[in-house]
Design an enzyme around this catalytic site. Sequence first.
Site, PDB file in Angstrom:
ATOM      1  N   LYS A 111       0.638  -1.241   0.123  1.00 32.24           N
ATOM      2  CA  LYS A 111       0.168  -0.043  -0.077  1.00 32.24           C
ATOM      3  C   LYS A 111       0.850   1.274   0.035  1.00 32.24           C
ATOM      4  O   LYS A 111       0.385   2.366  -0.415  1.00 32.24           O
ATOM      5  CB  LYS A 111      -0.861  -0.132   1.274  1.00 32.24           C
ATOM      6  CG  LYS A 111      -0.296   0.282   2.687  1.00 32.24           C
ATOM      7  CD  LYS A 111      -1.413   0.459   3.545  1.00 32.24           C
ATOM      8  CE  LYS A 111      -1.073   0.669   5.008  1.00 32.24           C
ATOM      9  NZ  LYS A 111      -0.369   2.178   5.063  1.00 32.24           N
ATOM     10  N   THR A 112       1.983   1.261   0.658  1.00 28.26           N
ATOM     11  CA  THR A 112       2.812   2.425   0.652  1.00 28.26           C
ATOM     12  C   THR A 112       3.470   2.621  -0.922  1.00 28.26           C
ATOM     13  O   THR A 112       3.460   3.787  -1.026  1.00 28.26           O
ATOM     14  CB  THR A 112       3.893   2.237   1.732  1.00 28.26           C
ATOM     15  OG1 THR A 112       3.389   1.962   2.993  1.00 28.26           O
ATOM     16  CG2 THR A 112       4.923   3.693   1.597  1.00 28.26           C
ATOM     17  N   ASP A 138      -3.678   7.764   4.154  1.00 27.20           N
ATOM     18  CA  ASP A 138      -3.186   6.393   4.448  1.00 27.20           C
ATOM     19  C   ASP A 138      -3.977   6.014   5.860  1.00 27.20           C
ATOM     20  O   ASP A 138      -4.461   6.888   6.875  1.00 27.20           O
ATOM     21  CB  ASP A 138      -1.847   6.745   4.853  1.00 27.20           C
ATOM     22  CG  ASP A 138      -1.149   5.228   5.012  1.00 27.20           C
ATOM     23  OD1 ASP A 138      -1.845   4.124   4.473  1.00 27.20           O
ATOM     24  OD2 ASP A 138       0.099   5.071   5.239  1.00 27.20           O
ATOM     25  N   GLU A 139      -4.020   4.692   6.195  1.00 29.96           N
ATOM     26  CA  GLU A 139      -4.580   4.126   7.310  1.00 29.96           C
ATOM     27  C   GLU A 139      -6.063   4.727   7.405  1.00 29.96           C
ATOM     28  O   GLU A 139      -6.246   5.094   8.766  1.00 29.96           O
ATOM     29  CB  GLU A 139      -3.631   4.312   8.588  1.00 29.96           C
ATOM     30  CG  GLU A 139      -2.223   3.915   8.340  1.00 29.96           C
ATOM     31  CD  GLU A 139      -2.190   2.199   8.519  1.00 29.96           C
ATOM     32  OE1 GLU A 139      -3.293   1.801   8.483  1.00 29.96           O
ATOM     33  OE2 GLU A 139      -1.254   1.743   8.557  1.00 29.96           O
ATOM     34  N   GLN A 171      -7.820  -4.516   9.521  1.00 30.75           N
ATOM     35  CA  GLN A 171      -6.735  -4.046  10.354  1.00 30.75           C
ATOM     36  C   GLN A 171      -7.389  -2.793  11.289  1.00 30.75           C
ATOM     37  O   GLN A 171      -6.477  -2.260  11.840  1.00 30.75           O
ATOM     38  CB  GLN A 171      -5.638  -3.818   9.531  1.00 30.75           C
ATOM     39  CG  GLN A 171      -4.990  -5.036   8.965  1.00 30.75           C
ATOM     40  CD  GLN A 171      -3.754  -4.591   8.490  1.00 30.75           C
ATOM     41  OE1 GLN A 171      -2.634  -4.751   9.202  1.00 30.75           O
ATOM     42  NE2 GLN A 171      -3.626  -4.504   7.054  1.00 30.75           N
ATOM     43  N   ARG A 188       1.519 -10.932  10.656  1.00 28.88           N
ATOM     44  CA  ARG A 188       3.192 -10.070  10.957  1.00 28.88           C
ATOM     45  C   ARG A 188       4.030 -11.199  10.480  1.00 28.88           C
ATOM     46  O   ARG A 188       5.160 -10.779  10.260  1.00 28.88           O
ATOM     47  CB  ARG A 188       3.251 -10.069  12.318  1.00 28.88           C
ATOM     48  CG  ARG A 188       2.387  -8.872  13.152  1.00 28.88           C
ATOM     49  CD  ARG A 188       2.048  -7.594  12.281  1.00 28.88           C
ATOM     50  NE  ARG A 188       0.871  -7.673  11.405  1.00 28.88           N
ATOM     51  CZ  ARG A 188       0.876  -6.803  10.292  1.00 28.88           C
ATOM     52  NH1 ARG A 188       1.772  -5.843  10.080  1.00 28.88           N
ATOM     53  NH2 ARG A 188      -0.250  -6.821   9.619  1.00 28.88           N
TER      54      ARG A 188
END
Length: 727
Positions: free
Chosen positions: A39-40, A223-224, A254, A610
């Site tokens: 995503k970044t 973002d987020e 998330q 993770r």
Amino acid sequence: MMNSTAPTLLLAGLNDKQLEAVTLPHQSALILAGAGSGKTRVLTTRIAWLIQTGQVSPHGILSVTFTNKAAKEMLTRLGAMLPINIRGMWAGTFHGLCNRLLRAHHREVNLPATFQILDTADQLSAIKRIMKVMNVDDEKFPPKQVLGYINSCKEEGLRAYAVESYDSHSQRMREIFEEYDKQCQREGVVDFAELLLRCYELLSNNASIREHYQHRFRYILVDEFQDTNRLQYLWLRLLAGSDNCIFAVGDDDQSIYAFRGARVGNMRDFEHDFNVQNIVKLEQNYRSHSNILDAANAIIMHNRNRLGKNLWTSAGKGEPIRVYEGYNDKDEAVFIVDEIKALHAEGMELGQIALLYRSNAQSRILEHELFSAGLPYRVYGGLRFFERAEVKHALAYLRLIASGDDDTALLRVINFPTRGIGARSLEQLQELARQQDSSLWQAACTKAGDGKPGRGLDGFVALIKQMQEESIGLTLPEQVELATRLSGLRDHYAADKEGEDRIANLDELVNAAIAFNNQEIGMQVDENGEVAMSILAQFLAHASLESGEHQADAGRDALQLMTVHAAKGLEFNTVFISGVEEGLFPHEQSSFEANGLEEERRLMYVAVTRARQRLYLSFAQSRMLHGQVRYGIPSRFLDEIPEELTKRLNSIGSKSNGYNQPVPVAPVARPQANMPWKIGQAVAHSKFGQGVVVNYEGNANDLRVQVNFGKAGMKWLALEYAKLETL
């Protein structure tokens, strides 16, 4: 002149969905970016593509991140990708961007040009001053609770006059809020929540300023997005107006910060309010093997309120998910440490191994085993167990029980919890100690005289003397419990909105004492048979050693310990998730909260994703909680993982629970060869008084007796440390 091949080079290497997201037309869009889906890269490339194709200049872009670190990384990447200066672009956190706007328009919001920002500690101090002036009882209205109330109201976009009050308590809270706002205005200061609220009010009330920024920021990228609260969403909606577009990147699976005000429903509201036609799902994962992703997908699909996506990878199945069942929490911890040692011996760096847990208090027994094994570790985003404030406070009281002449311990807790001993009183006490050439405790005893229960120095002296007297004859765990209770620490944290974890750590300190008591022989004696060090002094020395050991670990390759919340955004080659039991993960509190279980399941999804290569899930049949053994059952999340994805490392005799998982069979009371008591026998305890034995369970190493102490109630006591006498 711009090179026509530049945009093509930017897009090289993107998968189909990433390419679709980056090259979307001028419309608001929702990008559902799964864990490890790049995503970044998508967010940064979208900005670079918009600029290089001439659709907008850096001056017309606003990029919102959730941390300053993320904003800096984005700007660094863009600087490397673009041949032009991007200084005109605004990038930062909600708070940072609002601060920038308010600095530019401080007159319009009635703030001085040099207004100061209060951090949380400053805000709490300001609230305490207000409450003192208003003569508000800080026991009925704990300052931290008031702080949480004020911030929650502001994050909903509410001023004091707009908050409804239903009774005298809520009315008083509103009055404190109102006075706090007035004081901040007089002093020309703002807190973090105020930055956003004041900025929102600026845009709402001033059409010319609002239109100026709406005209400027044609593209807003967030973002987020799943972690935005209500006011942040309203602020974005104002800035976007009717013509600008928002490129919202997030993952509803998330969203794990509801306790901070995050509102996962903002994603659905955004879809409706902006008539979103483009929902792009980034589902290809570049982090984990498919066994791990399939497990995460299987867990999260049990949540009903989600937009829906399915992670996949081309990296192959990888290793099965390893599941370990411990007899108790110590057995679980020993297994984890042994496995980490084996992985490290095979060449894996400790820094690429993470040990996750749902609650901070779980770290204590894990830390103890790591310390005993000599494995360096770091607690990411938090403190080691014996370094946590509430634990250090409790240890300070225990140090005063062991020796009142401990000046450092006395200074730490003489006014904590607050008992009205100010800086002036401390100065006078220190001066008296210098004059007498004595410890602060001896000076306090001189100044207080006999000492009377209550507040002030007299009350503190009386409290420590009471602790010292009542601790005589008690076992180490009982002394720890006494200190945390009589000191007022438990009551203090019980009144704190976020005190649950701190109380759990105090409980875990009792467990540490039980474990230490069971391991040590007892009193250390010298060659003449004289007592060299009491069990309490030994325990305090042990706590200091474990706390100080980490100084030598600085700069070394070290294992990463953290809560699941702290792990978000990170990735590791190997991940251990411990305590996967009902009541721990999912947390027992989730059953009392709306959508609590769904939030816990999202937490589990975050924890699982993770791991890159290897994942361990472990649980224990029993663990020490609140000073007593609790028999648990495996988490429902284990049952939600298809059996073919897992590898059971062991099998302990069990029966089935409602989730078709192994459940420890609780020990049945039966005659023991070394059982000194009979059911119905009268006994006496130094703390609880006289009682009657009503039950017992366990084996020679874990024998417990249940005693009815009448007024003191029913107690389970471990015979290894409980001192019972026959009547």
